[in-house]
Motif scaffolding. Sequence first.
Motif, PDB file in Angstrom:
ATOM      1  N   PRO A  57       0.816  -1.219   0.000  1.00 49.09           N
ATOM      2  CA  PRO A  57       0.000   0.000   0.000  1.00 49.09           C
ATOM      3  C   PRO A  57       0.849   1.269   0.000  1.00 49.09           C
ATOM      4  N   LEU A  58       1.991   1.226   0.673  1.00 51.90           N
ATOM      5  CA  LEU A  58       2.883   2.381   0.671  1.00 51.90           C
ATOM      6  C   LEU A  58       3.371   2.666  -0.742  1.00 51.90           C
ATOM      7  N   ILE A  60       1.801   1.918  -3.512  1.00 49.38           N
ATOM      8  CA  ILE A  60       0.659   2.414  -4.290  1.00 49.38           C
ATOM      9  C   ILE A  60       0.437   3.893  -4.012  1.00 49.38           C
ATOM     10  N   TRP A  61       0.506   4.285  -2.745  1.00 45.95           N
ATOM     11  CA  TRP A  61       0.330   5.699  -2.409  1.00 45.95           C
ATOM     12  C   TRP A  61       1.456   6.541  -2.986  1.00 45.95           C
ATOM     13  N   SER A  62       2.658   6.028  -2.997  1.00 42.49           N
ATOM     14  CA  SER A  62       3.782   6.760  -3.581  1.00 42.49           C
ATOM     15  C   SER A  62       3.580   6.958  -5.081  1.00 42.49           C
ATOM     16  N   ALA A  64       0.686   6.980  -6.635  1.00 42.79           N
ATOM     17  CA  ALA A  64      -0.444   7.901  -6.820  1.00 42.79           C
ATOM     18  C   ALA A  64       0.011   9.347  -6.634  1.00 42.79           C
ATOM     19  N   LEU A  65       0.842   9.578  -5.630  1.00 43.41           N
ATOM     20  CA  LEU A  65       1.370  10.927  -5.399  1.00 43.41           C
ATOM     21  C   LEU A  65       2.230  11.378  -6.573  1.00 43.41           C
TER      22      LEU A  65
END
Length: 94
Positions: A57-58, A60-62, A64-65
Amino acid sequence: MSAVEQHHQKLQHFFKTEIVKASQAGDFSPCNGCNAKPTLTDLATIPQFNMPTSTIPLAIWSLALLFLISFGLAIITKRRVTQIGLADAQQVVV
C-alpha cells in the motif's frame, strides 16, 4: 528493516541451538576439520524470511502521489505554452 533484524535474530538463535545440539550429539567438531554436513531435512528447518505485505500500500500511495504531481506539472506546462502562443499571436503596434 525491523523485519530483517528480526529474521537475523531468528537465524542466529536457530544456528546457535543447532550447533549446540550437533556438538552434544558428537556430530559437529569444527576443530577437527568441520565434518558437519547439513541434509535437506536440516535445510528445510531453517527459518525463512517473509517480507511484510504492508509495503505494497505504501508503494501504491507513492505512485499515486507521483502521478498527481506529474499531472499538475503537465497542466501548468500546458497553460504556460498556451500563454506563450497567445503572446506570439498578438500584434505589436509601434
